[in-house]
Scaffold this motif. Structure first.
Motif, PDB file in Angstrom:
ATOM      1  N   SER A 132       0.821  -1.217   0.000  1.00  0.00           N
ATOM      2  CA  SER A 132       0.000   0.000   0.000  1.00  0.00           C
ATOM      3  C   SER A 132       0.859   1.274   0.000  1.00  0.00           C
ATOM      4  CB  SER A 132      -0.942   0.000   1.217  1.00  0.00           C
ATOM      5  OG  SER A 132      -0.197  -0.163   2.407  1.00  0.00           O
ATOM      6  N   GLY A 133       2.099   1.177   0.458  1.00  0.00           N
ATOM      7  CA  GLY A 133       2.957   2.370   0.442  1.00  0.00           C
ATOM      8  C   GLY A 133       3.552   2.723   1.796  1.00  0.00           C
ATOM      9  N   LYS A 134       3.600   1.758   2.701  1.00  0.00           N
ATOM     10  CA  LYS A 134       4.134   2.014   4.059  1.00  0.00           C
ATOM     11  C   LYS A 134       5.631   2.344   4.012  1.00  0.00           C
ATOM     12  CE  LYS A 134       2.850  -2.201   5.237  1.00  0.00           C
ATOM     13  NZ  LYS A 134       2.130  -2.622   4.021  1.00  0.00           N
ATOM     14  N   THR A 135       6.389   1.511   3.291  1.00  0.00           N
ATOM     15  CA  THR A 135       7.839   1.717   3.258  1.00  0.00           C
ATOM     16  C   THR A 135       8.186   3.025   2.552  1.00  0.00           C
ATOM     17  OG1 THR A 135       8.062  -0.685   3.138  1.00  0.00           O
ATOM     18  CG2 THR A 135      10.031   0.588   2.663  1.00  0.00           C
ATOM     19  N   THR A 136       7.416   3.359   1.516  1.00  0.00           N
ATOM     20  CA  THR A 136       7.669   4.616   0.794  1.00  0.00           C
ATOM     21  C   THR A 136       7.474   5.801   1.750  1.00  0.00           C
ATOM     22  OG1 THR A 136       6.824   3.537  -1.182  1.00  0.00           O
ATOM     23  CG2 THR A 136       6.993   5.929  -1.262  1.00  0.00           C
ATOM     24  N   LEU A 137       6.419   5.732   2.545  1.00  0.00           N
ATOM     25  CA  LEU A 137       6.161   6.789   3.539  1.00  0.00           C
ATOM     26  C   LEU A 137       7.330   6.875   4.528  1.00  0.00           C
ATOM     27  CD1 LEU A 137       4.142   8.693   5.143  1.00  0.00           C
ATOM     28  CD2 LEU A 137       3.456   6.629   6.380  1.00  0.00           C
ATOM     29  N   THR A 158      -2.361   8.476  -5.090  1.00  0.00           N
ATOM     30  CA  THR A 158      -3.504   9.128  -5.745  1.00  0.00           C
ATOM     31  C   THR A 158      -3.122   9.589  -7.160  1.00  0.00           C
ATOM     32  OG1 THR A 158      -2.923  11.133  -4.560  1.00  0.00           O
ATOM     33  CG2 THR A 158      -4.685   9.822  -3.636  1.00  0.00           C
ATOM     34  N   ASP A 159      -1.795   9.626  -7.457  1.00  0.00           N
ATOM     35  CA  ASP A 159      -1.373   9.950  -8.825  1.00  0.00           C
ATOM     36  C   ASP A 159      -1.822   8.870  -9.814  1.00  0.00           C
ATOM     37  OD1 ASP A 159       0.638   8.507  -7.196  1.00  0.00           O
ATOM     38  OD2 ASP A 159       1.720   8.299  -9.088  1.00  0.00           O
ATOM     39  N   LEU A 160      -2.104   7.656  -9.317  1.00  0.00           N
ATOM     40  CA  LEU A 160      -2.505   6.563 -10.204  1.00  0.00           C
ATOM     41  C   LEU A 160      -4.032   6.470 -10.343  1.00  0.00           C
ATOM     42  CD1 LEU A 160      -0.050   3.725  -9.031  1.00  0.00           C
ATOM     43  CD2 LEU A 160       0.209   5.285 -10.964  1.00  0.00           C
ATOM     44  N   GLN A 186       0.906  11.381  -2.185  1.00  0.00           N
ATOM     45  CA  GLN A 186       1.529  10.816  -3.376  1.00  0.00           C
ATOM     46  C   GLN A 186       2.991  10.574  -3.062  1.00  0.00           C
ATOM     47  OE1 GLN A 186       0.804  13.236  -6.861  1.00  0.00           O
ATOM     48  NE2 GLN A 186      -1.404  12.956  -6.702  1.00  0.00           N
ATOM     49  N   HIS A 187       3.481   9.419  -3.498  1.00  0.00           N
ATOM     50  CA  HIS A 187       4.879   9.041  -3.302  1.00  0.00           C
ATOM     51  C   HIS A 187       5.328   9.190  -1.848  1.00  0.00           C
ATOM     52  CE1 HIS A 187       5.150   8.514  -7.571  1.00  0.00           C
ATOM     53  NE2 HIS A 187       4.581   9.694  -7.720  1.00  0.00           N
ATOM     54  N   GLY A 188       4.421   8.906  -0.937  1.00  0.00           N
ATOM     55  CA  GLY A 188       4.762   8.866   0.484  1.00  0.00           C
ATOM     56  C   GLY A 188       5.053  10.221   1.094  1.00  0.00           C
ATOM     57  N   TYR A 201       0.318 -11.495  -4.500  1.00  0.00           N
ATOM     58  CA  TYR A 201      -0.127 -10.130  -4.181  1.00  0.00           C
ATOM     59  C   TYR A 201       1.024  -9.127  -4.219  1.00  0.00           C
ATOM     60  CZ  TYR A 201      -4.120 -12.689  -2.349  1.00  0.00           C
ATOM     61  OH  TYR A 201      -5.178 -13.528  -2.219  1.00  0.00           O
ATOM     62  N   ARG A 202       2.231  -9.633  -3.970  1.00  0.00           N
ATOM     63  CA  ARG A 202       3.333  -8.692  -3.765  1.00  0.00           C
ATOM     64  C   ARG A 202       4.648  -9.327  -4.201  1.00  0.00           C
ATOM     65  NH1 ARG A 202       5.766  -4.435  -3.629  1.00  0.00           N
ATOM     66  NH2 ARG A 202       6.416  -3.336  -1.741  1.00  0.00           N
ATOM     67  N   THR A 203       5.443  -8.554  -4.937  1.00  0.00           N
ATOM     68  CA  THR A 203       6.785  -8.981  -5.335  1.00  0.00           C
ATOM     69  C   THR A 203       7.714  -7.815  -5.041  1.00  0.00           C
ATOM     70  OG1 THR A 203       5.757 -10.051  -7.231  1.00  0.00           O
ATOM     71  CG2 THR A 203       8.148  -9.862  -7.269  1.00  0.00           C
ATOM     72  N   LYS A 204       8.845  -8.088  -4.407  1.00  0.00           N
ATOM     73  CA  LYS A 204       9.773  -6.971  -4.174  1.00  0.00           C
ATOM     74  C   LYS A 204      11.189  -7.495  -4.064  1.00  0.00           C
ATOM     75  CE  LYS A 204       8.243  -7.000   0.600  1.00  0.00           C
ATOM     76  NZ  LYS A 204       7.653  -6.250   1.684  1.00  0.00           N
ATOM     77  N   GLY A 205      12.131  -6.686  -4.446  1.00  0.00           N
ATOM     78  CA  GLY A 205      13.527  -7.099  -4.317  1.00  0.00           C
ATOM     79  C   GLY A 205      14.420  -6.345  -5.272  1.00  0.00           C
TER      80      GLY A 205
END
Ligand SMILES: Nc1nc2c(ncn2[C@@H]2O[C@H](COP(=O)(O)OP(=O)(O)OP(=O)(O)O)[C@@H](O)[C@H]2O)c(=O)[nH]1
Length: 341
Positions: free
Chosen positions: A17-22, A184-186, A213-215, A278-282
């Motif tokens: 959802s954007g936790k790490t970006t925040l 919200t930019d998306l 937007q963008h955290g 649901y999620r891919t990251k790395g």
């Protein structure tokens, strides 16, 4: 000032959802505060703390290794990034010892978990004498909210549709003092205006709602809120089967050598269509590239960017975490291996 307790904020929200970006923005621009960000990392991967520390490779030189794989990275601006592998309680006690150096703690709760379990741990006798819960912030993915991705038409969590997922999403919203609507930019401008109303239709209480937007959020809206979350929620009375909700997710770590980036993404897309990913990251190691590529997938959307050069002594490899339900690890590995060069 002789500080009695360190204010702690829980940051909740579904996978991606954007936790790490925040939190990475908070660490970059802490508005004069010394913030310690605590993030849970799987035993065999440090992807989340690596993303959080972002381009600050110098921080690698300044790391305090605690028992059970836990680590504290000291950033050059006085903030701390704390990777918890196994023992949240021990990490919080360690931070309590450093009380004089910390103004605020922000705890990122995993997207697959109910924040109530962290609230309970913080409310334990020895931690509640050291920390006070300043607020619970839930990050709600704007595009997912616009699509109604995790909610029923009525907006109420129902356990009759396959939906520990829905239940988890709703429980994360229900606990929030503040809901941040992300990305919200998306979202189309016409829909953007309706997001708050859509969210209010899901909520049974009245948290502050802020779009971002963008955290990026005004830090004054995040800190010193003194929301009295424990009293509002009456934590002891909440009866949720945490294990049942949280055990339904699989996390698979994939390690590969150098890969072709486009091929990797097309293989990931194939897997996302086949399995409940649901999620891919790395990170990806690409041939003839000095830079490390960050791979971020949320649902079927996969973003790629470069964050920094690989460190001279760093082990280079492609390293991905895939989170979903009923994943087939062998199929994941065999499919992604085809992207190796
Ligand atoms: N376009 C856009 N992308 C965003 C925004 N915020 C976050 N993202 C992207 O969404 C993806 C997931 O963001 P994260 O911050 O890692 O999400 P998370 O909630 O920490 O993810 P988990 O820890 O896996 O649950 C990344 O690719 C981010 O760059 C935003 O405001 N706009």
């Amino acid at each position: 000032m002789n500080k009695q307790k360190i204010p702690a904020t829980l940051v909740s929200g579904f996978l991606g959802s954007g936790k790490t970006t925040l939190l990475s923005n908070v660490l970059k621009q802490p508005a004069g505060r010394r913030v310690a960000v605590v993030v849970s990392v799987p035993a065999d991967s440090s992807i989340d703390s690596d993303i959080l520390r972002g381009t600050d490779i110098d921080a690698v030189d300044n790391v305090c290794r605690l028992p059970l794989g836990n680590r504290i990275y000291e950033l050059s601006n006085g903030c701390l990034c704390c990777a918890v592998q196994d023992d949240f309680h021990h990490m919080m006690k360690e931070l309590a010892h450093r009380k004089a150096d910390i103004d605020h703690v922000m705890i990122e709760t995993p997207g697959t978990e109910l924040p109530i379990s962290f609230l309970r741990r913080l409310s334990s006798e020895d931690l509640s004498s050291q920390f006070t819960i300043d607020s619970v912030i839930t990050v709600a993915d704007g595009p997912a909210l616009a699509d109604g991705r995790y909610t029923t038409a009525s907006g109420l969590a129902s356990r009759s549709i396959d939906t520990d997922l829905q239940f988890l999403y709703q429980a994360q919203l229900d606990i929030a003092d503040v809901v941040l609507i992300s990305k919200t930019d998306l979202v189309f401008p016409a829909m953007r205006r309706k997001l708050q109303d859509k969210l209010k239709g899901l909520l049974t209480h009245d948290p502050d709602i802020i779009s971002m937007q963008h955290g990026l959020v005004n830090p004054d809206l995040l800190f010193d809120r003194a929301c009295n979350t424990e009293q509002r929620l009456e934590i002891d009375k909440i009866d949720i089967d945490e294990q049942q909700v949280e055990n339904g997710f699989d996390s698979v770590i994939i390690k590969l050598g150098k890969v072709d980036s486009d091929l990797l993404v097309s293989r990931l897309q194939m897997l996302i269509r086949e399995q409940s990913v649901y999620r891919t990251k790395g990170f990806a190691e690409l041939p003839n590239k000095m830079m490390r590529q960050v791979v971020q997938g949320v649902g079927s959307r996969i973003d790629r960017s470069y964050d920094r050069r690989w460190g001279a002594d760093e082990e280079r490899s492609t390293h991905l975490q895939i989170i979903g339900r009923q994943l087939d690890p062998e199929r994941l590995m065999a499919t992604l291996r085809m992207a190796e060069v």
